[in-house]
Each structure stands twice: as C-alpha cells, then as structure tokens.
Design a protein around this motif. Structure first.
Motif, PDB file in Angstrom:
ATOM      1  N   TYR A   1     -17.458   5.766  -1.481  1.00  0.00           N
ATOM      2  CA  TYR A   1     -15.788   5.632  -1.841  1.00  0.00           C
ATOM      3  C   TYR A   1     -15.499   4.380  -1.319  1.00  0.00           C
ATOM      4  O   TYR A   1     -15.550   4.201   0.132  1.00  0.00           O
ATOM      5  CB  TYR A   1     -15.024   6.875  -1.626  1.00  0.00           C
ATOM      6  CG  TYR A   1     -13.641   6.692  -1.921  1.00  0.00           C
ATOM      7  CD1 TYR A   1     -12.548   6.782  -0.794  1.00  0.00           C
ATOM      8  CD2 TYR A   1     -13.103   6.242  -3.170  1.00  0.00           C
ATOM      9  CE1 TYR A   1     -11.351   6.411  -1.156  1.00  0.00           C
ATOM     10  CE2 TYR A   1     -11.828   6.325  -3.478  1.00  0.00           C
ATOM     11  CZ  TYR A   1     -10.872   6.105  -2.482  1.00  0.00           C
ATOM     12  OH  TYR A   1      -9.558   6.199  -2.715  1.00  0.00           O
ATOM     13  N   PHE A   2     -15.004   3.320  -2.129  1.00  0.00           N
ATOM     14  CA  PHE A   2     -14.628   2.211  -1.341  1.00  0.00           C
ATOM     15  C   PHE A   2     -13.533   1.601  -1.958  1.00  0.00           C
ATOM     16  O   PHE A   2     -13.022   1.000  -3.044  1.00  0.00           O
ATOM     17  CB  PHE A   2     -15.647   1.194  -1.763  1.00  0.00           C
ATOM     18  CG  PHE A   2     -17.326   1.449  -1.471  1.00  0.00           C
ATOM     19  CD1 PHE A   2     -17.728   1.994  -2.659  1.00  0.00           C
ATOM     20  CD2 PHE A   2     -17.735   1.252  -0.218  1.00  0.00           C
ATOM     21  CE1 PHE A   2     -19.177   2.573  -2.180  1.00  0.00           C
ATOM     22  CE2 PHE A   2     -18.898   1.643   0.038  1.00  0.00           C
ATOM     23  CZ  PHE A   2     -19.836   2.465  -0.926  1.00  0.00           C
ATOM     24  N   PRO A   3     -12.194   1.750  -0.972  1.00  0.00           N
ATOM     25  CA  PRO A   3     -10.942   1.356  -1.312  1.00  0.00           C
ATOM     26  C   PRO A   3     -10.595   0.167  -0.597  1.00  0.00           C
ATOM     27  O   PRO A   3     -11.122  -0.100   0.261  1.00  0.00           O
ATOM     28  CB  PRO A   3     -10.096   2.700  -0.951  1.00  0.00           C
ATOM     29  CG  PRO A   3     -10.879   3.142   0.394  1.00  0.00           C
ATOM     30  CD  PRO A   3     -12.278   2.881   0.120  1.00  0.00           C
ATOM     31  N   TRP A   4      -9.674  -0.204  -1.028  1.00  0.00           N
ATOM     32  CA  TRP A   4      -8.842  -1.648  -0.462  1.00  0.00           C
ATOM     33  C   TRP A   4      -7.375  -1.215  -0.238  1.00  0.00           C
ATOM     34  O   TRP A   4      -6.936  -0.606  -1.210  1.00  0.00           O
ATOM     35  CB  TRP A   4      -8.915  -2.783  -1.243  1.00  0.00           C
ATOM     36  CG  TRP A   4     -10.344  -3.722  -1.236  1.00  0.00           C
ATOM     37  CD1 TRP A   4     -11.344  -3.384  -2.257  1.00  0.00           C
ATOM     38  CD2 TRP A   4     -10.766  -4.575  -0.355  1.00  0.00           C
ATOM     39  NE1 TRP A   4     -12.154  -4.212  -1.852  1.00  0.00           N
ATOM     40  CE2 TRP A   4     -11.797  -4.883  -0.799  1.00  0.00           C
ATOM     41  CE3 TRP A   4      -9.965  -5.104   0.887  1.00  0.00           C
ATOM     42  CZ2 TRP A   4     -12.701  -5.690   0.006  1.00  0.00           C
ATOM     43  CZ3 TRP A   4     -10.963  -6.022   1.498  1.00  0.00           C
ATOM     44  CH2 TRP A   4     -12.173  -6.297   1.189  1.00  0.00           C
ATOM     45  N   TYR A   5      -6.853  -1.283   0.930  1.00  0.00           N
ATOM     46  CA  TYR A   5      -5.573  -1.144   1.255  1.00  0.00           C
ATOM     47  C   TYR A   5      -4.694  -2.351   1.507  1.00  0.00           C
ATOM     48  O   TYR A   5      -5.374  -3.132   2.195  1.00  0.00           O
ATOM     49  CB  TYR A   5      -5.425   0.009   2.327  1.00  0.00           C
ATOM     50  CG  TYR A   5      -5.548   1.295   2.112  1.00  0.00           C
ATOM     51  CD1 TYR A   5      -6.668   1.714   1.720  1.00  0.00           C
ATOM     52  CD2 TYR A   5      -4.386   2.162   2.074  1.00  0.00           C
ATOM     53  CE1 TYR A   5      -7.048   3.118   1.446  1.00  0.00           C
ATOM     54  CE2 TYR A   5      -4.786   3.612   1.613  1.00  0.00           C
ATOM     55  CZ  TYR A   5      -6.127   3.979   1.269  1.00  0.00           C
ATOM     56  OH  TYR A   5      -6.088   5.251   1.009  1.00  0.00           O
ATOM     57  N   GLN A   6      -3.506  -2.345   1.287  1.00  0.00           N
ATOM     58  CA  GLN A   6      -2.644  -3.500   1.631  1.00  0.00           C
ATOM     59  C   GLN A   6      -1.516  -2.929   2.376  1.00  0.00           C
ATOM     60  O   GLN A   6      -0.916  -2.084   2.191  1.00  0.00           O
ATOM     61  CB  GLN A   6      -1.786  -4.035  -0.004  1.00  0.00           C
ATOM     62  CG  GLN A   6      -1.182  -5.324   0.426  1.00  0.00           C
ATOM     63  CD  GLN A   6      -0.403  -5.415  -1.127  1.00  0.00           C
ATOM     64  OE1 GLN A   6       0.378  -4.451  -1.656  1.00  0.00           O
ATOM     65  NE2 GLN A   6      -0.725  -6.402  -1.655  1.00  0.00           N
ATOM     66  N   GLN A   7      -1.327  -3.837   3.399  1.00  0.00           N
ATOM     67  CA  GLN A   7      -0.355  -3.387   4.413  1.00  0.00           C
ATOM     68  C   GLN A   7       0.629  -4.874   4.814  1.00  0.00           C
ATOM     69  O   GLN A   7       0.288  -5.767   4.865  1.00  0.00           O
ATOM     70  CB  GLN A   7      -1.097  -3.331   5.805  1.00  0.00           C
ATOM     71  CG  GLN A   7      -0.004  -2.915   6.918  1.00  0.00           C
ATOM     72  CD  GLN A   7      -0.532  -2.443   7.951  1.00  0.00           C
ATOM     73  OE1 GLN A   7      -1.663  -3.001   8.589  1.00  0.00           O
ATOM     74  NE2 GLN A   7       0.031  -1.321   8.926  1.00  0.00           N
ATOM     75  N   PHE A   8       1.994  -4.747   4.368  1.00  0.00           N
ATOM     76  CA  PHE A   8       3.056  -5.545   4.608  1.00  0.00           C
ATOM     77  C   PHE A   8       3.482  -5.107   6.333  1.00  0.00           C
ATOM     78  O   PHE A   8       3.546  -4.168   6.577  1.00  0.00           O
ATOM     79  CB  PHE A   8       4.130  -5.295   3.753  1.00  0.00           C
ATOM     80  CG  PHE A   8       3.860  -5.880   2.388  1.00  0.00           C
ATOM     81  CD1 PHE A   8       3.532  -4.905   1.449  1.00  0.00           C
ATOM     82  CD2 PHE A   8       3.367  -7.227   2.134  1.00  0.00           C
ATOM     83  CE1 PHE A   8       3.109  -5.344   0.013  1.00  0.00           C
ATOM     84  CE2 PHE A   8       3.151  -7.526   0.697  1.00  0.00           C
ATOM     85  CZ  PHE A   8       2.911  -6.744  -0.252  1.00  0.00           C
ATOM     86  N   PRO A   9       4.058  -6.223   6.778  1.00  0.00           N
ATOM     87  CA  PRO A   9       4.741  -5.900   8.207  1.00  0.00           C
ATOM     88  C   PRO A   9       5.537  -4.993   8.537  1.00  0.00           C
ATOM     89  O   PRO A   9       6.524  -4.869   7.604  1.00  0.00           O
ATOM     90  CB  PRO A   9       5.237  -7.613   8.495  1.00  0.00           C
ATOM     91  CG  PRO A   9       4.270  -8.650   7.839  1.00  0.00           C
ATOM     92  CD  PRO A   9       4.130  -7.796   6.487  1.00  0.00           C
ATOM     93  N   GLY A  10       5.326  -4.152   9.444  1.00  0.00           N
ATOM     94  CA  GLY A  10       5.963  -3.202   9.640  1.00  0.00           C
ATOM     95  C   GLY A  10       6.130  -1.928   8.663  1.00  0.00           C
ATOM     96  O   GLY A  10       6.758  -0.932   8.665  1.00  0.00           O
ATOM     97  N   LYS A  11       5.035  -1.843   7.917  1.00  0.00           N
ATOM     98  CA  LYS A  11       4.829  -0.890   6.982  1.00  0.00           C
ATOM     99  C   LYS A  11       3.369  -0.245   7.344  1.00  0.00           C
ATOM    100  O   LYS A  11       2.614  -0.954   7.576  1.00  0.00           O
ATOM    101  CB  LYS A  11       4.862  -1.413   5.573  1.00  0.00           C
ATOM    102  CG  LYS A  11       6.100  -1.900   4.913  1.00  0.00           C
ATOM    103  CD  LYS A  11       7.218  -0.970   5.235  1.00  0.00           C
ATOM    104  CE  LYS A  11       8.719  -1.524   4.652  1.00  0.00           C
ATOM    105  NZ  LYS A  11       9.980  -0.640   4.791  1.00  0.00           N
ATOM    106  N   GLY A  12       3.247   0.831   6.687  1.00  0.00           N
ATOM    107  CA  GLY A  12       1.944   1.436   6.688  1.00  0.00           C
ATOM    108  C   GLY A  12       1.257   0.940   5.396  1.00  0.00           C
ATOM    109  O   GLY A  12       1.429   0.380   4.523  1.00  0.00           O
ATOM    110  N   PRO A  13       0.000   0.984   5.637  1.00  0.00           N
ATOM    111  CA  PRO A  13      -1.053   0.472   4.601  1.00  0.00           C
ATOM    112  C   PRO A  13      -0.866   1.493   3.389  1.00  0.00           C
ATOM    113  O   PRO A  13      -0.704   2.499   3.352  1.00  0.00           O
ATOM    114  CB  PRO A  13      -2.540   0.768   5.189  1.00  0.00           C
ATOM    115  CG  PRO A  13      -2.288   0.842   6.585  1.00  0.00           C
ATOM    116  CD  PRO A  13      -0.911   1.699   6.833  1.00  0.00           C
TER     117      PRO A  13
END
Lengths: 113, 113
Positions: B32-44
């Motif tokens: 299982y191969f996911p990509w997560y995106q994280q903006f400043p001050g937020k969780g992925p």
C-alpha cells in the motif's frame, strides 16, 4: 466537529516536567495512531491502538513515553521527565480498519525549554 | 534503518510546470503506497494512493507511477499551481493486519507564480 481533535495545540514546558497530550478520534474509527514530527522531518510512528487488542508500542522512543486509550475512544500520550529532544509536533490519526486512509488532527506542538 | 527514502528534500517549480517526487522502499511485503499532503499548521491529508496490482493511478492533476521491480514509486503533479505549495510525504504500508504506515522524510514543494 467531525475531524480528529487534539489538545493542547501548543504546550511549552520546562525540562523534567511531565506532559499529557490528548486525542479525540473521529467517531466510529476503531484505530488510533500517534506520530511525532520533528522540525523539518518526516512522521515518526509512536504507537497504534486497535479496538481491544494490545497496542503496538514498537515506536515509543523510551520508557518515558506512554499512551492509553480509554473506552476505545479518547487517547492520552504522556511524556515523563521531558527532555529538549522531545520538542516536536505530536500528531494523532484515526482510521477505520483496513481502509488505508489515516485522518490526522492538527497536532500538539510541544516545546521543552 | 530507513525503510522508505524520499527525494528531493525540497523542490521549486514554476506555475504550470510538472512536479516530480520520488520514493524508494526496501521491504517487498509492503502493498500500500499513499501520498499525503500537508499544509503549514495542519495535519497531513491523504492525496492519492496506489496498490501494486497497477502501475499507474491518476486523479485529476495528480498521478502515482509505481515500479514494483525497482521498488520505487513517484508522485507527478501536472500543471502545478501555487496552491499546491505544501509538504508531500510518501508512505508504505502492509494490508496484512493493520494500517501502520511508515512515512518518508517529506518534500517541501514551492510553486512560484
């Protein structure tokens, strides 16, 4: 709110003090995770809870770290005798079992002076 | 032992360009191969994920390319926009048991207008 809730959002403490970080997962999610994110670093796995099974504590960095999950819902991460290297953002995530998607809270930023 | 290696550490792309981030893993048990995106001050947050039965998955401007034999996978962001500026994490996991994810170190993407 419907998301993962973490408190406090920020915590400043003195070296040697104990701290407690709280996580309230999404309702109905049986799996709960704690990760640690140091400045500019990736996400370090700490501990995983799934239902009534024994938690996976394989990521806890030392015996100063512990976590519990009460009633299959809220979780508390406790760090005893904090050290400066414990300074990081502690992220909690929850998921339904086997969906693969983790839902993260916004994290608790811990600063140890 | 680093189980997933992510590169580059940071990336600057012009608006409209293609952003490419790479990850390599060691353990063939991962499926299982996911990509997560994280903006400043937020969780992925989950962006896109792939399982090894396919070599490519596309969702809008985001594409995962997967090379099972090389044990590598990559994220391609087409027509990159300033709003894509964030930190991106690849992760690997195993569906056998539970969804414990091991994350890469992250790539900080900046898309300039």
């Amino acid at each position: 709110g419907a998301g993962v809730s973490q408190s406090p959002s920020n915590k400043v403490t003195e070296k040697g003090k104990d701290v407690e970080l709280r996580c309230d997962p999404i309702s109905g999610h049986t799996a709960l995770y704690w990760y640690r994110q140091s400045l500019g670093q990736g996400l370090e796995f700490l501990i995983y809870f799934q239902g009534n099974s024994a938690p996976d504590k394989s990521g806890l960095p030392s015996d100063r770290f512990s976590a519990e999950r009460t009633g299959g819902s809220v979780s508390t991460l406790t760090i005893q005798r904090t050290q400066q290297e414990d300074s990081a953002v502690y992220l909690c995530a929850s998921s339904r079992v086997r969906t693969g998607e983790l839902f993260f809270g916004e994290g608790s930023r811990l600063t140890v002076l | 032992q680093q189980q997933v290696k992510q590169s580059p550490q940071s990336l600057i792309v012009q608006k409209g360009g293609i952003s490419i981030i790479n990850c390599a893993y060691e353990n063939t048990a991962f499926d299982y191969f996911p990509w997560y995106q994280q903006f400043p001050g937020k969780g992925p947050a989950l962006l896109i994920a792939i399982r090894p039965d396919v070599s490519e998955k596309k969702e809008g401007r985001f594409t995962i390319s997967f090379n099972k034999s090389a044990k590598q996978f990559s994220l391609h962001i087409m027509d990159s926009q300033p709003g894509d500026s964030a930190t991106y994490f690849c992760a690997v996991g195993s569906s056998g048991g539970y969804n414990k994810l091991i994350f890469g170190a992250g790539t900080r993407l900046a898309v300039h207008p």
